[in-house]
Motif scaffolding. Structure first.
Motif, PDB file in Angstrom:
ATOM      1  N   ARG A 102      31.222  14.304  26.217  1.00  0.00           N
ATOM      2  CA  ARG A 102      29.687  13.960  26.456  1.00  0.00           C
ATOM      3  C   ARG A 102      28.932  14.632  25.307  1.00  0.00           C
ATOM      4  O   ARG A 102      27.724  14.302  25.252  1.00  0.00           O
ATOM      5  CB  ARG A 102      29.157  14.433  27.642  1.00  0.00           C
ATOM      6  CG  ARG A 102      29.693  13.590  28.961  1.00  0.00           C
ATOM      7  CD  ARG A 102      29.462  14.323  29.985  1.00  0.00           C
ATOM      8  NE  ARG A 102      27.830  14.473  30.484  1.00  0.00           N
ATOM      9  CZ  ARG A 102      27.377  15.283  31.487  1.00  0.00           C
ATOM     10  NH1 ARG A 102      28.163  15.993  32.146  1.00  0.00           N
ATOM     11  NH2 ARG A 102      26.186  15.245  31.533  1.00  0.00           N
ATOM     12  N   SER A 149      16.928  12.706  32.829  1.00  0.00           N
ATOM     13  CA  SER A 149      17.800  11.669  31.820  1.00  0.00           C
ATOM     14  C   SER A 149      18.085  10.474  32.533  1.00  0.00           C
ATOM     15  O   SER A 149      18.287  10.182  33.994  1.00  0.00           O
ATOM     16  CB  SER A 149      19.321  12.358  31.780  1.00  0.00           C
ATOM     17  OG  SER A 149      20.115  11.186  31.121  1.00  0.00           O
ATOM     18  N   LYS A 150      17.807   9.444  32.135  1.00  0.00           N
ATOM     19  CA  LYS A 150      18.043   8.126  32.481  1.00  0.00           C
ATOM     20  C   LYS A 150      19.277   7.243  32.239  1.00  0.00           C
ATOM     21  O   LYS A 150      19.681   6.220  32.417  1.00  0.00           O
ATOM     22  CB  LYS A 150      17.024   7.129  31.944  1.00  0.00           C
ATOM     23  CG  LYS A 150      15.476   7.236  32.174  1.00  0.00           C
ATOM     24  CD  LYS A 150      14.519   6.308  31.592  1.00  0.00           C
ATOM     25  CE  LYS A 150      14.740   4.907  31.682  1.00  0.00           C
ATOM     26  NZ  LYS A 150      13.521   4.325  30.986  1.00  0.00           N
ATOM     27  N   ARG A 151      20.240   8.138  31.698  1.00  0.00           N
ATOM     28  CA  ARG A 151      21.767   7.669  31.442  1.00  0.00           C
ATOM     29  C   ARG A 151      22.565   7.326  32.568  1.00  0.00           C
ATOM     30  O   ARG A 151      22.167   7.781  33.561  1.00  0.00           O
ATOM     31  CB  ARG A 151      22.366   8.634  30.885  1.00  0.00           C
ATOM     32  CG  ARG A 151      21.951   8.943  29.128  1.00  0.00           C
ATOM     33  CD  ARG A 151      22.860   9.908  28.523  1.00  0.00           C
ATOM     34  NE  ARG A 151      24.008   9.227  28.168  1.00  0.00           N
ATOM     35  CZ  ARG A 151      24.815   9.844  27.354  1.00  0.00           C
ATOM     36  NH1 ARG A 151      24.718  11.141  26.850  1.00  0.00           N
ATOM     37  NH2 ARG A 151      26.010   9.339  27.103  1.00  0.00           N
ATOM     38  N   ILE A 152      23.156   6.411  32.523  1.00  0.00           N
ATOM     39  CA  ILE A 152      23.940   5.514  33.870  1.00  0.00           C
ATOM     40  C   ILE A 152      24.600   6.698  34.353  1.00  0.00           C
ATOM     41  O   ILE A 152      24.685   6.784  35.674  1.00  0.00           O
ATOM     42  CB  ILE A 152      24.857   4.541  33.380  1.00  0.00           C
ATOM     43  CG1 ILE A 152      23.939   3.527  32.746  1.00  0.00           C
ATOM     44  CG2 ILE A 152      25.527   3.900  34.350  1.00  0.00           C
ATOM     45  CD1 ILE A 152      24.849   2.138  32.178  1.00  0.00           C
ATOM     46  N   GLU A 184      14.957  13.256  23.277  1.00  0.00           N
ATOM     47  CA  GLU A 184      13.509  13.462  23.874  1.00  0.00           C
ATOM     48  C   GLU A 184      13.097  14.815  23.343  1.00  0.00           C
ATOM     49  O   GLU A 184      11.407  14.993  22.984  1.00  0.00           O
ATOM     50  CB  GLU A 184      13.634  13.261  25.190  1.00  0.00           C
ATOM     51  CG  GLU A 184      13.819  11.673  25.789  1.00  0.00           C
ATOM     52  CD  GLU A 184      12.727  11.095  25.362  1.00  0.00           C
ATOM     53  OE1 GLU A 184      11.504  11.110  25.189  1.00  0.00           O
ATOM     54  OE2 GLU A 184      12.946   9.681  25.235  1.00  0.00           O
ATOM     55  N   THR A 209      10.923  11.573  30.525  1.00  0.00           N
ATOM     56  CA  THR A 209      12.040  10.688  31.075  1.00  0.00           C
ATOM     57  C   THR A 209      12.633  10.272  29.796  1.00  0.00           C
ATOM     58  O   THR A 209      11.730   9.837  29.039  1.00  0.00           O
ATOM     59  CB  THR A 209      11.551   9.841  31.918  1.00  0.00           C
ATOM     60  OG1 THR A 209      11.002  10.350  33.171  1.00  0.00           O
ATOM     61  CG2 THR A 209      12.747   9.051  32.473  1.00  0.00           C
ATOM     62  N   GLY A 210      13.855  10.189  29.669  1.00  0.00           N
ATOM     63  CA  GLY A 210      14.642   9.595  28.527  1.00  0.00           C
ATOM     64  C   GLY A 210      16.092   9.312  28.542  1.00  0.00           C
ATOM     65  O   GLY A 210      16.704  10.172  29.379  1.00  0.00           O
ATOM     66  N   LYS A 211      16.597   8.565  27.809  1.00  0.00           N
ATOM     67  CA  LYS A 211      17.971   8.487  27.878  1.00  0.00           C
ATOM     68  C   LYS A 211      18.833   9.592  27.259  1.00  0.00           C
ATOM     69  O   LYS A 211      19.705  10.115  27.809  1.00  0.00           O
ATOM     70  CB  LYS A 211      18.628   7.285  27.313  1.00  0.00           C
ATOM     71  CG  LYS A 211      18.397   5.989  28.065  1.00  0.00           C
ATOM     72  CD  LYS A 211      18.835   4.634  27.234  1.00  0.00           C
ATOM     73  CE  LYS A 211      18.538   3.320  28.187  1.00  0.00           C
ATOM     74  NZ  LYS A 211      19.093   2.125  27.417  1.00  0.00           N
ATOM     75  N   SER A 212      18.232  10.121  25.927  1.00  0.00           N
ATOM     76  CA  SER A 212      18.838  11.213  25.399  1.00  0.00           C
ATOM     77  C   SER A 212      18.111  12.217  25.473  1.00  0.00           C
ATOM     78  O   SER A 212      16.883  12.607  25.017  1.00  0.00           O
ATOM     79  CB  SER A 212      19.102  10.967  23.904  1.00  0.00           C
ATOM     80  OG  SER A 212      19.590  11.933  23.151  1.00  0.00           O
ATOM     81  N   ALA A 250      24.246   9.951  34.281  1.00  0.00           N
ATOM     82  CA  ALA A 250      23.788  11.306  34.560  1.00  0.00           C
ATOM     83  C   ALA A 250      23.541  11.633  35.936  1.00  0.00           C
ATOM     84  O   ALA A 250      23.405  10.596  36.710  1.00  0.00           O
ATOM     85  CB  ALA A 250      22.177  11.055  33.830  1.00  0.00           C
TER      86      ALA A 250
END
Length: 381
Positions: free
Chosen positions: A357, A288-291, A329, A322-325, A293
């Motif tokens: 979340r 995850s690339k979320r801030i 993904e 790799t991805g935000k959600s 995470a």
């Protein structure tokens, strides 16, 4: 008004013209000698000949099988050309004579054959390419063990290294592939009765290549290969007709993992399901690339690598994305790979964490309405 017209480049136009002028390729494929490929090819050809098609034999290898030779019927054969190699006179298919005859269709047996040194082309499939380029249709035969990508697998199964192979692209580019199938026990009976080889070769063949285990494995490989070709054709049809729904023709399993120790049990569950359906399966991890995470620690990375190692040992393909959600993904990847079954562990988040979340499992279910999702409870994994 938006204009979606795209001008055709000269290269694209030439490619299209070349493809339109090319003959079609039909291949009769089998899992072993003696299943009846050449017999079926000749039988079908005589039916087409009777309907007025100009169809000839370019090369036929009957192996002196009477039932095969009986199917030649009224089909005319192009004489073979004579070549000398090491002071020995040998015969090969006469490609130039075939093209000069200008038939609608030509029958060419044993596609994987290696030509006599000194021939224009090294392999017969290259001669076939020359004939197809002249707008002549070709019907040929091939045993599954001659596919290049299967060379190592065939050696592991049979203990025999197949020397004559053809690139997989020949099968992929074929316009039609027909599997000639017969039960392994029935093929062994044909062998014992002398329909496949001469009597002095039968006992040796039964102890080696024609062992029942070998034949069962080769048969499954041949059927799977054809199923993959059908699946690709089906996908092309869906794209051409704008069909977005996924048609579950072949099962494909995806296991969703994380650095959690419980993921190993998810992988084992996936392996059992894939074995049951005898299908492809993929193990997927999303970084995850979320801030907010959690960052992957060295311990997490080591655990994840252990999961990947186990998955590969059990026969899975491993993918690290790799991805935000995470849910989006996973859903997108599942759609792209035509996954039919997803295995994922039950959420370990607390009620407050889920409230803040959300739930990956819930979102995944929302994004994958046409895919079967197995949510495995924590106490079972």
């Amino acid at each position: 008004m938006k204009n979606d017209y795209k001008r055709t480049t000269p290269e694209e136009a030439l490619k299209k013209l070349t493809e339109e002028g090319r003959g079609s390729l039909k291949i009769y494929i089998g899992y072993a000698p003696g299943v009846g490929k050449t017999y079926a090819m000749l039988n079908d050809a005589n039916g087409r000949l009777n309907k007025g098609e100009k169809i000839i034999i370019g090369y036929l290898e009957s192996h002196q099988r009477k039932e095969t030779e009986s199917q030649i019927g009224n089909l005319e054969a192009v004489p073979r050309k004579s070549l000398e190699y090491n002071n020995v006179a040998m015969e090969e298919m006469d490609t130039e004579a075939i093209i000069g005859t200008k038939p609608d269709t030509v029958l060419i047996d044993e596609l994987a054959h290696t030509n006599v040194p000194g021939s224009k082309n090294k392999k017969r499939y290259e001669d076939v390419e020359d004939i197809l380029s002249q707008g002549i249709n070709v019907v040929s035969t091939l045993n599954i063990q001659h596919l290049e990508s299967l060379n190592d697998v065939i050696r592991q199964i049979t203990g025999i290294t197949v020397r004559e192979t053809i690139p997989d692209k020949i099968i992929e580019k074929a316009d039609e592939v027909v599997v000639i199938d017969i039960a392994p026990a029935a093929l062994q009976s044909r062998l014992k009765e002398g329909y496949v080889y001469k009597n002095d070769n039968i006992a040796r063949a039964l102890k080696n290549f024609f062992r029942l285990g070998n034949l069962n494995a080769l048969r499954e490989i041949a059927l799977r290969q054809t199923a993959e070709e059908v699946d690709e054709d089906l996908e092309e049809y869906r794209k051409e007709h704008g069909i977005k729904e996924h048609w579950h023709v072949i099962e494909r399993v995806m296991v969703c993992i994380s650095p959690s120790p419980t993921s190993k049990k998810l992988i084992r569950r996936g392996a059992r399901i894939a074995k049951r359906f005898k299908c492809e399966w993929i193990v997927v991890n999303i970084n995850s690339k979320r801030i907010f995470a959690p960052k992957i620690t060295e311990k997490d990375a080591a655990t994840l690598e252990g999961h990947f190692k186990l998955a590969r040992q059990l026969g899975a393909e491993v993918v690290n994305l790799t991805g935000k959600s995470i849910s989006k993904e996973l859903a997108q990847f599942a759609t792209e790979k035509y996954i039919t079954q997803i295995i994922i562990g039950h959420s370990t988040r607390t009620k407050i964490e889920t409230l803040l979340r959300g739930s990956t499992v819930t979102r995944l279910l929302k994004h994958t309405r046409d895919i079967e999702v197995h949510v495995i409870p924590n106490d079972l994994i």
